[in-house]
Design a protein around this motif. Structure first.
Motif, PDB file in Angstrom:
ATOM      1  N   SER A  31       8.292 -69.484 -23.028  1.00 48.34           N
ATOM      2  CA  SER A  31       8.793 -69.532 -24.401  1.00 48.34           C
ATOM      3  C   SER A  31       9.171 -68.118 -24.839  1.00 48.34           C
ATOM      4  CB  SER A  31       7.708 -70.100 -25.314  1.00 48.34           C
ATOM      5  OG  SER A  31       8.057 -69.941 -26.656  1.00 48.34           O
ATOM      6  N   ASP A  32       9.982 -68.028 -25.889  1.00 45.71           N
ATOM      7  CA  ASP A  32      10.301 -66.719 -26.450  1.00 45.71           C
ATOM      8  C   ASP A  32       9.059 -66.062 -27.029  1.00 45.71           C
ATOM      9  OD1 ASP A  32      12.940 -67.097 -25.773  1.00 45.71           O
ATOM     10  OD2 ASP A  32      13.489 -67.884 -27.750  1.00 45.71           O
ATOM     11  N   ASP A  33       8.161 -66.873 -27.541  1.00 46.74           N
ATOM     12  CA  ASP A  33       6.907 -66.393 -28.103  1.00 46.74           C
ATOM     13  C   ASP A  33       5.871 -66.350 -26.981  1.00 46.74           C
ATOM     14  OD1 ASP A  33       4.795 -65.705 -29.697  1.00 46.74           O
ATOM     15  OD2 ASP A  33       4.639 -67.647 -30.706  1.00 46.74           O
ATOM     16  N   GLU A  34       5.215 -65.221 -26.792  1.00 43.18           N
ATOM     17  CA  GLU A  34       4.269 -65.076 -25.684  1.00 43.18           C
ATOM     18  C   GLU A  34       2.995 -65.892 -25.866  1.00 43.18           C
ATOM     19  OE1 GLU A  34       1.911 -61.024 -26.877  1.00 43.18           O
ATOM     20  OE2 GLU A  34       3.881 -60.827 -25.954  1.00 43.18           O
ATOM     21  N   ASP A  35       2.732 -66.358 -27.081  1.00 47.00           N
ATOM     22  CA  ASP A  35       1.532 -67.149 -27.347  1.00 47.00           C
ATOM     23  C   ASP A  35       1.804 -68.650 -27.315  1.00 47.00           C
ATOM     24  OD1 ASP A  35       0.013 -64.877 -27.647  1.00 47.00           O
ATOM     25  OD2 ASP A  35       0.343 -64.760 -29.798  1.00 47.00           O
ATOM     26  N   THR A  36       2.969 -69.058 -26.803  1.00 45.07           N
ATOM     27  CA  THR A  36       3.344 -70.468 -26.776  1.00 45.07           C
ATOM     28  C   THR A  36       3.718 -70.882 -25.359  1.00 45.07           C
ATOM     29  OG1 THR A  36       4.189 -70.300 -29.033  1.00 45.07           O
ATOM     30  CG2 THR A  36       4.895 -72.195 -27.763  1.00 45.07           C
ATOM     31  N   VAL A  37       3.251 -72.052 -24.969  1.00 41.01           N
ATOM     32  CA  VAL A  37       3.588 -72.650 -23.675  1.00 41.01           C
ATOM     33  C   VAL A  37       4.375 -73.920 -23.961  1.00 41.01           C
ATOM     34  CG1 VAL A  37       2.652 -73.716 -21.603  1.00 41.01           C
ATOM     35  CG2 VAL A  37       1.505 -71.754 -22.612  1.00 41.01           C
ATOM     36  N   ILE A  38       5.493 -74.111 -23.261  1.00 40.14           N
ATOM     37  CA  ILE A  38       6.303 -75.317 -23.407  1.00 40.14           C
ATOM     38  C   ILE A  38       6.133 -76.146 -22.143  1.00 40.14           C
ATOM     39  CG2 ILE A  38       8.626 -76.256 -23.673  1.00 40.14           C
ATOM     40  CD1 ILE A  38       9.366 -73.643 -25.097  1.00 40.14           C
ATOM     41  N   ILE A  39       5.752 -77.406 -22.323  1.00 47.79           N
ATOM     42  CA  ILE A  39       5.586 -78.324 -21.198  1.00 47.79           C
ATOM     43  C   ILE A  39       6.600 -79.454 -21.368  1.00 47.79           C
ATOM     44  CG2 ILE A  39       4.043 -79.925 -20.026  1.00 47.79           C
ATOM     45  CD1 ILE A  39       1.721 -78.144 -20.898  1.00 47.79           C
ATOM     46  N   GLN A  40       7.428 -79.641 -20.353  1.00 46.34           N
ATOM     47  CA  GLN A  40       8.454 -80.689 -20.357  1.00 46.34           C
ATOM     48  C   GLN A  40       7.959 -81.860 -19.520  1.00 46.34           C
ATOM     49  OE1 GLN A  40      11.578 -80.726 -21.889  1.00 46.34           O
ATOM     50  NE2 GLN A  40      11.713 -82.823 -21.187  1.00 46.34           N
ATOM     51  N   VAL A  41       7.921 -83.036 -20.124  1.00 50.30           N
ATOM     52  CA  VAL A  41       7.484 -84.252 -19.444  1.00 50.30           C
ATOM     53  C   VAL A  41       8.678 -85.192 -19.333  1.00 50.30           C
ATOM     54  CG1 VAL A  41       5.953 -86.237 -19.524  1.00 50.30           C
ATOM     55  CG2 VAL A  41       5.145 -84.033 -20.366  1.00 50.30           C
ATOM     56  N   LEU A  42       8.993 -85.592 -18.119  1.00 49.77           N
ATOM     57  CA  LEU A  42      10.057 -86.569 -17.880  1.00 49.77           C
ATOM     58  C   LEU A  42       9.440 -87.822 -17.286  1.00 49.77           C
ATOM     59  CD1 LEU A  42      12.823 -84.298 -16.314  1.00 49.77           C
ATOM     60  CD2 LEU A  42      12.766 -85.250 -18.615  1.00 49.77           C
ATOM     61  N   LYS A  53      -0.678 -71.703 -27.984  1.00 45.25           N
ATOM     62  CA  LYS A  53      -0.131 -72.909 -28.602  1.00 45.25           C
ATOM     63  C   LYS A  53       0.697 -73.648 -27.561  1.00 45.25           C
ATOM     64  CE  LYS A  53       2.756 -74.269 -32.494  1.00 45.25           C
ATOM     65  NZ  LYS A  53       2.144 -75.496 -32.811  1.00 45.25           N
ATOM     66  N   VAL A  54       0.604 -74.960 -27.558  1.00 44.39           N
ATOM     67  CA  VAL A  54       1.295 -75.788 -26.575  1.00 44.39           C
ATOM     68  C   VAL A  54       2.291 -76.694 -27.274  1.00 44.39           C
ATOM     69  CG1 VAL A  54       1.023 -77.542 -24.796  1.00 44.39           C
ATOM     70  CG2 VAL A  54      -0.718 -75.781 -25.057  1.00 44.39           C
ATOM     71  N   ARG A  55       3.525 -76.713 -26.764  1.00 50.75           N
ATOM     72  CA  ARG A  55       4.544 -77.667 -27.218  1.00 50.75           C
ATOM     73  C   ARG A  55       4.862 -78.570 -26.046  1.00 50.75           C
ATOM     74  NH1 ARG A  55       9.361 -74.383 -29.005  1.00 50.75           N
ATOM     75  NH2 ARG A  55      10.327 -76.311 -28.346  1.00 50.75           N
ATOM     76  N   ILE A  56       4.756 -79.871 -26.271  1.00 48.78           N
ATOM     77  CA  ILE A  56       5.055 -80.835 -25.204  1.00 48.78           C
ATOM     78  C   ILE A  56       6.285 -81.639 -25.621  1.00 48.78           C
ATOM     79  CG2 ILE A  56       4.237 -82.845 -23.936  1.00 48.78           C
ATOM     80  CD1 ILE A  56       1.420 -81.815 -24.252  1.00 48.78           C
ATOM     81  N   ASN A  57       7.316 -81.566 -24.798  1.00 46.45           N
ATOM     82  CA  ASN A  57       8.545 -82.332 -25.005  1.00 46.45           C
ATOM     83  C   ASN A  57       8.550 -83.496 -24.023  1.00 46.45           C
ATOM     84  OD1 ASN A  57       9.412 -80.370 -26.861  1.00 46.45           O
ATOM     85  ND2 ASN A  57      10.310 -79.161 -25.230  1.00 46.45           N
ATOM     86  N   ILE A  58       8.699 -84.705 -24.569  1.00 47.66           N
ATOM     87  CA  ILE A  58       8.708 -85.899 -23.728  1.00 47.66           C
ATOM     88  C   ILE A  58      10.118 -86.486 -23.748  1.00 47.66           C
ATOM     89  CG2 ILE A  58       7.742 -88.199 -23.389  1.00 47.66           C
ATOM     90  CD1 ILE A  58       5.268 -87.196 -24.967  1.00 47.66           C
TER      91      ILE A  58
END
Length: 82
Positions: free
Chosen positions: A28-39, A74-79
């Motif tokens: 992520s652009d923010d170092e304190d955020t993780v983006i998880i992509q779920v397909l 912080k975690v963002r999960i995109n489904i």
């Protein structure tokens, strides 16, 4: 168990087509955020999201809690489906 493995375990326990689940982590652009992509398979979208998005929110809550315990990110999960 890292965040991607935890997310994959939770999602695979909800779907019928377990072999069609793909979980990847992106920076992520923010170092304190993780983006998880779920397909998932298009047929399994309803099973993963749940009525009113309750199952998707539950998965997000569990993964976020694990992150707070271990990484404090912080975690963002995109489904999405394919």
């Amino acid at each position: 168990m890292n965040l991607v493995e935890l997310t994959e375990f939770l999602v695979k326990s909800l779907v019928v087509n377990k072999e069609n689940v793909s979980v990847k982590e992106f920076e992520s652009d923010d170092e304190d955020t993780v983006i998880i992509q779920v397909l998932v398979d298009n047929e399994d979208m309803g099973r993963v999201i749940g009525k009113g998005g309750k199952l998707a929110n539950a998965v997000r809550t569990l993964v976020q809690a694990s992150s707070y315990i271990h990484d404090n990110k912080k975690v963002r999960i995109n489904i999405d489906s394919f």
